[in-house]
Each structure stands twice: as structure tokens, then as C-alpha cells.
Design an enzyme around this catalytic site. Structure first.
Site, PDB file in Angstrom:
ATOM      1  CG  HIS A 229     -49.752  26.555  -9.049  1.00 47.05           C
ATOM      2  ND1 HIS A 229     -49.048  25.371  -8.937  1.00 47.05           N
ATOM      3  CD2 HIS A 229     -48.866  27.550  -8.810  1.00 47.05           C
ATOM      4  CE1 HIS A 229     -47.789  25.663  -8.629  1.00 47.05           C
ATOM      5  NE2 HIS A 229     -47.657  26.961  -8.545  1.00 47.05           N
ATOM      6  CB  CYS A 267     -45.760  27.758 -11.615  1.00 48.38           C
ATOM      7  SG  CYS A 267     -44.471  27.445 -10.405  1.00 48.38           S
ATOM      8  CG  HIS A 294     -46.144  31.224  -9.177  1.00 48.80           C
ATOM      9  ND1 HIS A 294     -46.619  30.128  -8.498  1.00 48.80           N
ATOM     10  CD2 HIS A 294     -46.899  32.272  -8.798  1.00 48.80           C
ATOM     11  CE1 HIS A 294     -47.652  30.508  -7.737  1.00 48.80           C
ATOM     12  NE2 HIS A 294     -47.832  31.791  -7.912  1.00 48.80           N
ATOM     13  CG  ASP A 337     -43.195  30.090  -6.648  1.00 50.25           C
ATOM     14  OD1 ASP A 337     -43.673  30.421  -5.557  1.00 50.25           O
ATOM     15  OD2 ASP A 337     -43.394  28.988  -7.172  1.00 50.25           O
ATOM     16  CG  HIS A 338     -40.896  28.416  -3.669  1.00 53.28           C
ATOM     17  ND1 HIS A 338     -40.902  27.087  -3.973  1.00 53.28           N
ATOM     18  CD2 HIS A 338     -42.177  28.733  -3.360  1.00 53.28           C
ATOM     19  CE1 HIS A 338     -42.147  26.618  -3.876  1.00 53.28           C
ATOM     20  NE2 HIS A 338     -42.935  27.593  -3.510  1.00 53.28           N
ATOM     21  CE1 TYR A 355     -44.419  31.777  -1.519  1.00 56.79           C
ATOM     22  CE2 TYR A 355     -44.346  29.541  -0.631  1.00 56.79           C
ATOM     23  CZ  TYR A 355     -44.695  30.421  -1.638  1.00 56.79           C
ATOM     24  OH  TYR A 355     -45.318  29.953  -2.776  1.00 56.79           O
TER      25      TYR A 355
HETATM   26  C1  DNO Z   1     -46.286  26.811  -3.718  1.00 59.65           C
HETATM   27  C2  DNO Z   1     -47.386  27.447  -4.457  1.00 59.65           C
HETATM   28  C3  DNO Z   1     -48.616  26.560  -4.541  1.00 59.65           C
HETATM   29  C4  DNO Z   1     -49.795  27.319  -5.113  1.00 59.65           C
HETATM   30  C5  DNO Z   1     -51.075  26.532  -5.177  1.00 59.65           C
HETATM   31  C6  DNO Z   1     -52.117  27.268  -5.966  1.00 59.65           C
HETATM   32  O1  DNO Z   1     -45.422  27.456  -3.243  1.00 59.65           O
HETATM   33  O2  DNO Z   1     -46.983  27.871  -5.683  1.00 59.65           O
HETATM   34  O3  DNO Z   1     -48.928  26.125  -3.261  1.00 59.65           O
HETATM   35  O4  DNO Z   1     -50.054  28.429  -4.318  1.00 59.65           O
HETATM   36  O5  DNO Z   1     -50.884  25.284  -5.726  1.00 59.65           O
HETATM   37  O6  DNO Z   1     -53.375  26.771  -5.668  1.00 59.65           O
END
Ligand code: DNO
Length: 378
Positions: A229, A267, A294, A337-338, A355
């Protein structure tokens, strides 16, 4: 969608109703560095399958700080990581997400930044972050890392902040690791930072490659892939180096460990927070190493501030990203993501920052609509 496990305020039923076929999760109860036991992996998988979904992506199998620091204990910890890889492979898991950010994971200065529609977003404000570093964490030498102008702005930010705003800043920056409900203390963070000393980006990169060159052969044997990530935010923080922030970092990552098991959790939100990252161009360049996605958007400015925008808004051109993915036509696990905290989630408890269920459901619905529209057009 990501699920933080049985303590998550968002249930597996909610996730299924959002339209997900798969769940991304981790055994957050296992301390970082310990081997993930087969029985616990199997039990978690069964729980997800009983809810009508699959589990193929781990987020995260965290890398112990001693590996990141290159301590004498790293070989022993790497052996444990290799054993975890074997154990998760036995249970049919395919993708292992991890990061190589020292000490902290993702970082924001405000977890409740109000949007005009009344929903709440995550935000990183550079002046606030500097104020945290200098006045709250009181990291020795912190002031040397900033320009006099930046310090003045941070000073003004802190001066005009109410007690409540200051407390919110401290609370946001000291969040523990994802999935944990335990916040960091100032002492813990300072001690962890001291242990890194003045480690350079080169040394941190060598440690990452040492780790990858040890675990990727095992991953290859077991038919699983590693997905790093990116740093979030993609810039050095608290005097620590960052090595997974730019296109060049990603080139070095792959050059230093060419194993096909060495790949990315791409991401768009983390990479997109830096003005110098052209996210669609990076996706195109590293496409064959993208093993997990992501999808998220950020609205950013030249001062290094950003907030998390709606998934199809903000500064990353999500339509271009989606076009590249549709053209690639390879099945890559993706999660929205989020999401903004909104509607009934605003009064719900047990949610992890970013989340909630409804904001992510909105993001997923928009992204799937975008994908379907693009597929229909080409
Ligand atoms: C945040 C996530 C990160 C991710 C880690 C992977 O929302 O995208 O915390 O899970 O960095 O190790």
C-alpha cells in the site's frame, strides 16, 4: 469492502447488501509479528462464506517495525511472516496487502471535516499537522523540518484553535493502527521515532527489498502475491522517510525485487494526494503489477492539504482510471476506499474512521456505475 472483523459496527450483512461479493479483512487480534494460526484464518473464512461472500484479499498482514528498521531480530520475524504466508495460502487466500510506513499507518489531522452536504470527511491540513508535531508531540528537532513560514502558519493555527479543536487534532493524529481501538501515546510515538534515528530513505528501501526478496519466493511457491500500500500521505512525516510515494519509488520497488509476487495495492486516494503524482499515468505504467485496488479521490492543493472528496470528484480523474482498468480486462479485486460519514451512520457507534457503511456504499455504487457505463461504451 473492508471489514474490520466481529467488532466492526458494519456487519457482513450490510456489506453484502452494499453489493459486495468479497470481503477484505485481517486478523486484527493477532499481535504484529506473530504467526497467523491456520485455525483462526479458517474460522474467519468460514464466517465470511456463511454470510455469502468470499475472502481472498488480506488487508493487512502487517510488517513488524523491526523488519522496517532492519534490526537483528528481523530474520526471525521474516520467518514468521513466511509461515503466515504458507498458512493463509492453505486457506485459499491470494493477495496480501501490507505497507512499509514506519511507526504510523495513514494519517489525518481531522476525522470529521464537514462537507457542504453535512456529511463528514477525512482531511489532512499541513499547518495543523505541523502544529501537532511541534506543540503536541513536541518531537525534538521537529522545528528543523519546516520552513520559518510554515512554522508561523502552524503557530497561528495552534494559537487560534480552541481546546476542543486542539484535542480533536491530537485525537486524529494519535489514532492507533487500523483495526485497533487503542490510541498511541505521545511517549510511544516518540520512542518509536527515536528507534528509527535518522534513517535515510535508502536504508529504509534496502530493508523493504531485503524483506521482499525473502518473502516473495515463498509467496510464489504458495501462489499468493504481495501488494504494498502506498504511503499515506505520500510525503515524509515526523522526520521519517517515505519510499512508496512516487512513480520512481514504484520503479525502484520492482527493480529491486523483480519476482512476479511483488506487486501493488494501487490506492488512487493515497497517491492522488500528491500534486506530483499523475495517477492514471502511474496506473498505466504499473498495471501489470497491480494486484489490488483502492479507489478513492482527494481534493488537494499546492500547500500539501487535502480532503477526501466523493469518489467521482476531487483531483483524480476516476473516469480515466476506470477506462484503463476496463481496457486491461483482468479481474483485479477492488474496494471503494473510505467514504464520508453520512445519514444514519452519523449517529451510529462502532465505526472506524472512513469506514462507515453508507458512504462506502455510495462510493461503490458510483464506481460500479462508472464501470458499467464505460464497458457499455467500448
Ligand atoms: C487506510 C488503509 C491503510 C491500509 C494499510 C495497508 O484506510 O488504506 O490503512 O490498509 O496501509 O497496510
Amino acid at each position: 469492502m473492508r471489514w474490520y472483523g466481529p467488532n466492526d459496527g458494519v456487519s457482513l450483512r450490510d456489506i453484502r447488501q452494499a453489493g459486495c461479493t468479497g470481503v477484505v479483512t485481517a486478523l486484527h487480534q493477532i499481535p504484529v509479528g506473530d504467526v497467523w494460526p491456520e485455525e483462526e484464518i479458517a474460522a474467519r473464512r468460514k464466517q465470511i462464506e456463511t454470510a455469502g461472500m468470499t475472502w481472498t484479499v488480506i488487508e493487512s498482514l502487517p510488517v513488524h517495525d523491526s523488519i522496517k528498521k532492519g534490526d537483528a531480530s528481523r530474520d526471525e520475524l521474516i520467518e514468521k511472516y513466511q509461515q503466515s504466508i504458507r498458512n493463509v495460502a492453505k486457506e485459499g487466500l491470494k493477495v496480501i496487502t501490507y505497507n512499509f510506513m514506519p511507526v504510523l499507518d495513514w494519517l489525518r489531522t481531522d476525522l470529521e471535516y464537514p462537507m457542504p452536504d453535512g456529511s463528514l470527511a477525512l482531511r489532512f491540513e499541513r499547518a495543523a499537522f505541523i502544529a501537532f508535531d511541534v506543540f503536541q508531540l513536541r518531537r525534538p528537532q521537529a522545528a528543523n523540518d519546516y520552513t520559518p513560514e510554515e512554522l508561523l502558519v502552524a503557530d497561528a493555527w495552534f494559537d487560534s484553535a480552541s481546546e476542543n479543536q486542539r484535542e480533536k487534532l491530537r485525537f486524529s493524529c494519535m489514532q492507533g493502527l487500523p483495526g485497533s481501538t487503542k490510541m498511541f501515546t505521545r511517549e510511544e510515538v516518540l520512542e518509536a521515532l527515536t528507534e528509527y534515528g535518522d534513517m535515510s530513505a535508502e536504508t529504509l528501501r534496502e530493508n523493504l527489498l531485503y524483506f521482499l526478496n525473502a518473502v516473495c519466493p515463498v509467496a510464489e511457491e504458495e501462489g499468493v502475491v504481495m501488494a504494498v500500500h502506498p504511503d499515506d500521505p505520500p510525503m515524509p512525516v515526523l522526520g521519517l522517510p517515505r519510499i512508496v510515494s512516487t512513480a520512481n519509488d514504484l520503479r525502484e520497488l520492482i527493480k529491486g525485487c523483480p519476482s512476479p509476487a511483488n506487486g501493488l495495492c494501487f490506492c488512487t486516494g493515497s497517491l492522488g494526494a500528491s500534486l506530483s503524482n499523475d495517477v492514471p499515468a502511474m496506473l498505466q505504467e504499473f498495471m501489470d503489477r497491480v494486484y489490488f485496488l483502492h479507489l478513492r479521490n482527494t481534493a488537494r492543493d499546492a500547500q500539501g492539504n487535502f480532503f477526501e472528496a466523493d469518489h467521482l470528484e476531487g483531483d483524480t480523474d476516476m473516469a480515466s482510471v476506470m477506462k484503463i482498468l476496463v481496457k486491461e480486462n483482468r479481474s483485479i479485486p477492488m474496494r471503494p476506499d473510505h467514504g464520508h460519514l453520512m445519514m444514519d451512520d452519523l449517529t451510529k457507534s462502532g465505526l472506524y474512521p472512513g469506514y462507515g457503511a453508507i458512504g462506502r456504499l455510495r462510493g461503490l455504487a458510483e464506481l460500479r456505475g462508472l464501470e458499467a457505463g464505460i464497458r457499455a461504451m467500448i
